[in-house]
Design a protein around this motif. Sequence first.
Motif, PDB file in Angstrom:
ATOM      1  N   ILE A  74       7.268  -9.403  18.124  1.00 49.84           N
ATOM      2  CA  ILE A  74       6.231 -10.430  18.287  1.00 49.84           C
ATOM      3  C   ILE A  74       4.854  -9.798  18.465  1.00 49.84           C
ATOM      4  N   ILE A  75       4.814  -8.556  18.975  1.00 47.85           N
ATOM      5  CA  ILE A  75       3.524  -7.933  19.276  1.00 47.85           C
ATOM      6  C   ILE A  75       2.687  -7.709  18.024  1.00 47.85           C
ATOM      7  N   VAL A  76       3.325  -7.689  16.849  1.00 47.78           N
ATOM      8  CA  VAL A  76       2.557  -7.510  15.611  1.00 47.78           C
ATOM      9  C   VAL A  76       1.683  -8.727  15.325  1.00 47.78           C
ATOM     10  N   LEU A  77       1.964  -9.852  15.998  1.00 49.22           N
ATOM     11  CA  LEU A  77       1.131 -11.042  15.800  1.00 49.22           C
ATOM     12  C   LEU A  77      -0.289 -10.827  16.305  1.00 49.22           C
ATOM     13  N   MET A  78      -0.518  -9.754  17.088  1.00 50.00           N
ATOM     14  CA  MET A  78      -1.880  -9.462  17.527  1.00 50.00           C
ATOM     15  C   MET A  78      -2.797  -9.198  16.349  1.00 50.00           C
ATOM     16  N   TRP A  79      -2.228  -8.655  15.253  1.00 58.92           N
ATOM     17  CA  TRP A  79      -3.038  -8.442  14.055  1.00 58.92           C
ATOM     18  C   TRP A  79      -3.416  -9.781  13.428  1.00 58.92           C
ATOM     19  N   VAL A  80      -2.552 -10.769  13.564  1.00 60.46           N
ATOM     20  CA  VAL A  80      -2.839 -12.074  12.993  1.00 60.46           C
ATOM     21  C   VAL A  80      -3.880 -12.800  13.834  1.00 60.46           C
ATOM     22  N   CYS A 137       9.927  -9.138   8.006  1.00 59.97           N
ATOM     23  CA  CYS A 137       9.585  -7.917   7.272  1.00 59.97           C
ATOM     24  C   CYS A 137       8.191  -8.010   6.675  1.00 59.97           C
ATOM     25  N   SER A 138       7.798  -9.188   6.222  1.00 55.42           N
ATOM     26  CA  SER A 138       6.459  -9.350   5.654  1.00 55.42           C
ATOM     27  C   SER A 138       5.387  -9.143   6.718  1.00 55.42           C
ATOM     28  N   LEU A 139       5.606  -9.679   7.916  1.00 52.62           N
ATOM     29  CA  LEU A 139       4.634  -9.500   8.993  1.00 52.62           C
ATOM     30  C   LEU A 139       4.556  -8.040   9.440  1.00 52.62           C
ATOM     31  N   LEU A 140       5.717  -7.379   9.572  1.00 51.06           N
ATOM     32  CA  LEU A 140       5.711  -5.970   9.934  1.00 51.06           C
ATOM     33  C   LEU A 140       5.065  -5.120   8.845  1.00 51.06           C
ATOM     34  N   TYR A 141       5.333  -5.459   7.596  1.00 54.07           N
ATOM     35  CA  TYR A 141       4.728  -4.795   6.449  1.00 54.07           C
ATOM     36  C   TYR A 141       3.211  -4.937   6.505  1.00 54.07           C
ATOM     37  N   TYR A 142       2.756  -6.158   6.744  1.00 57.79           N
ATOM     38  CA  TYR A 142       1.313  -6.429   6.812  1.00 57.79           C
ATOM     39  C   TYR A 142       0.662  -5.663   7.956  1.00 57.79           C
ATOM     40  N   ALA A 143       1.294  -5.672   9.119  1.00 63.71           N
ATOM     41  CA  ALA A 143       0.735  -4.962  10.275  1.00 63.71           C
ATOM     42  C   ALA A 143       0.663  -3.468  10.010  1.00 63.71           C
ATOM     43  N   ALA A 144       1.661  -2.903   9.336  1.00 63.57           N
ATOM     44  CA  ALA A 144       1.682  -1.466   9.064  1.00 63.57           C
ATOM     45  C   ALA A 144       0.552  -1.062   8.123  1.00 63.57           C
ATOM     46  N   VAL A 145       0.428  -1.760   6.990  1.00 62.77           N
ATOM     47  CA  VAL A 145      -0.606  -1.371   6.021  1.00 62.77           C
ATOM     48  C   VAL A 145      -2.002  -1.658   6.560  1.00 62.77           C
ATOM     49  N   LEU A 146      -2.156  -2.733   7.328  1.00 60.95           N
ATOM     50  CA  LEU A 146      -3.475  -3.065   7.873  1.00 60.95           C
ATOM     51  C   LEU A 146      -3.910  -2.037   8.910  1.00 60.95           C
ATOM     52  N   SER A 147      -2.995  -1.637   9.798  1.00 59.92           N
ATOM     53  CA  SER A 147      -3.345  -0.664  10.835  1.00 59.92           C
ATOM     54  C   SER A 147      -3.672   0.694  10.229  1.00 59.92           C
ATOM     55  N   ILE A 148      -2.891   1.131   9.239  1.00 65.36           N
ATOM     56  CA  ILE A 148      -3.156   2.428   8.612  1.00 65.36           C
ATOM     57  C   ILE A 148      -4.463   2.386   7.818  1.00 65.36           C
ATOM     58  N   TYR A 167      -6.728  -3.133   2.676  1.00 69.36           N
ATOM     59  CA  TYR A 167      -5.390  -2.571   2.805  1.00 69.36           C
ATOM     60  C   TYR A 167      -4.586  -2.648   1.509  1.00 69.36           C
ATOM     61  N   LEU A 168      -5.133  -3.315   0.485  1.00 69.44           N
ATOM     62  CA  LEU A 168      -4.389  -3.539  -0.758  1.00 69.44           C
ATOM     63  C   LEU A 168      -3.964  -2.255  -1.465  1.00 69.44           C
ATOM     64  N   PRO A 169      -4.781  -1.163  -1.464  1.00 69.98           N
ATOM     65  CA  PRO A 169      -4.304   0.061  -2.122  1.00 69.98           C
ATOM     66  C   PRO A 169      -3.056   0.669  -1.484  1.00 69.98           C
ATOM     67  N   LEU A 170      -2.745   0.300  -0.244  1.00 71.03           N
ATOM     68  CA  LEU A 170      -1.582   0.858   0.438  1.00 71.03           C
ATOM     69  C   LEU A 170      -0.321   0.034   0.250  1.00 71.03           C
ATOM     70  N   VAL A 171      -0.444  -1.169  -0.295  1.00 66.62           N
ATOM     71  CA  VAL A 171       0.702  -2.075  -0.372  1.00 66.62           C
ATOM     72  C   VAL A 171       1.783  -1.526  -1.294  1.00 66.62           C
ATOM     73  N   ALA A 172       1.410  -1.134  -2.514  1.00 70.54           N
ATOM     74  CA  ALA A 172       2.394  -0.641  -3.483  1.00 70.54           C
ATOM     75  C   ALA A 172       3.050   0.670  -3.046  1.00 70.54           C
ATOM     76  N   PRO A 173       2.284   1.693  -2.571  1.00 65.67           N
ATOM     77  CA  PRO A 173       2.949   2.920  -2.099  1.00 65.67           C
ATOM     78  C   PRO A 173       3.938   2.672  -0.965  1.00 65.67           C
ATOM     79  N   PHE A 174       3.587   1.779  -0.058  1.00 63.60           N
ATOM     80  CA  PHE A 174       4.495   1.483   1.046  1.00 63.60           C
ATOM     81  C   PHE A 174       5.766   0.813   0.544  1.00 63.60           C
TER      82      PHE A 174
END
Length: 265
Positions: A84-90, A169-180, A189-196
């Motif tokens: 749930i903590i990934v919702l902080m990005w939202v 998985c979509s929320l965790l995916y979003y939080a990962a690429v956005l934070s990096i 964050y879009l350039p990181l979506v495909a490599p991830f």
Amino acid sequence: TYGSQIVITAGFTLLCMYAVSRGIEVMGRIGHVLVFATLWIIVVTTLLLAREMRWSNFLPLFELKPWEFVKGTHIVTAIPLGEIIVLMWVMGSVRDHESMVRHTLYGLLIGGLSFLLVAMRNTAVLGAVERIMQSPSFEATRMIHVGDVLTRMDMLIAIGHTTMLFLKCSLLYYAAVLSIAQLLGLKSYLPLVAPFCGIMVVMSEAMVFQSSLDANIHKNIEIIFVIPLLYVLPPLALLIAAMRGLPRHERRKPAPQSGPGGAGK
């Protein structure tokens, strides 16, 4: 087979990649539909299992030892809270902060009540047998037989699990690429979506999954490492913020909308 597993994993990851690339607003709209569908599945299966419930399965009460009760409570708290903590990005993308707090509390309340309803349903139907089953919800819903029409209702549980897994998985995916992307100083964050996407497919196939081993890790090892993250760092961060008098700025009121889906001016 191994080949079909790769195809399913790659297809599921590509679906998550598409949702992440469309942005958090699209995921939020999808989430409304998926959450209501899952709640409907929980309510319907519970009503259909009413004839199979035996309230004597809850007896005797207070049989667990205090340490086992604390350990079980910690397990069911730690795993969902860590996700749930990934919702902080939202929350940073929400304009109306006042309604955000209210709706967040409503969401946590609905989620907690749904977990409680599922746990009580499975215990009332399966009893002590629930302890030795990997997926009690599947086994409980397999007992649904309404004439010769409504059978194999465990497919509803599979659908609910899959849709919630996609959303998580979509929320965790979003939080990962956005934070990096923020750590690297990228504008998007879009350039990181495909490599991830490729990295996740390779890692998922490289991992050796055993349900019994995975459950043992969650119950006996992971819960120890998450204690500082759950009970030490958050109060420490709040204490440091209070000592420094943060935040010093006032929250801005949400800007007026230019239309049903327009941006504020």
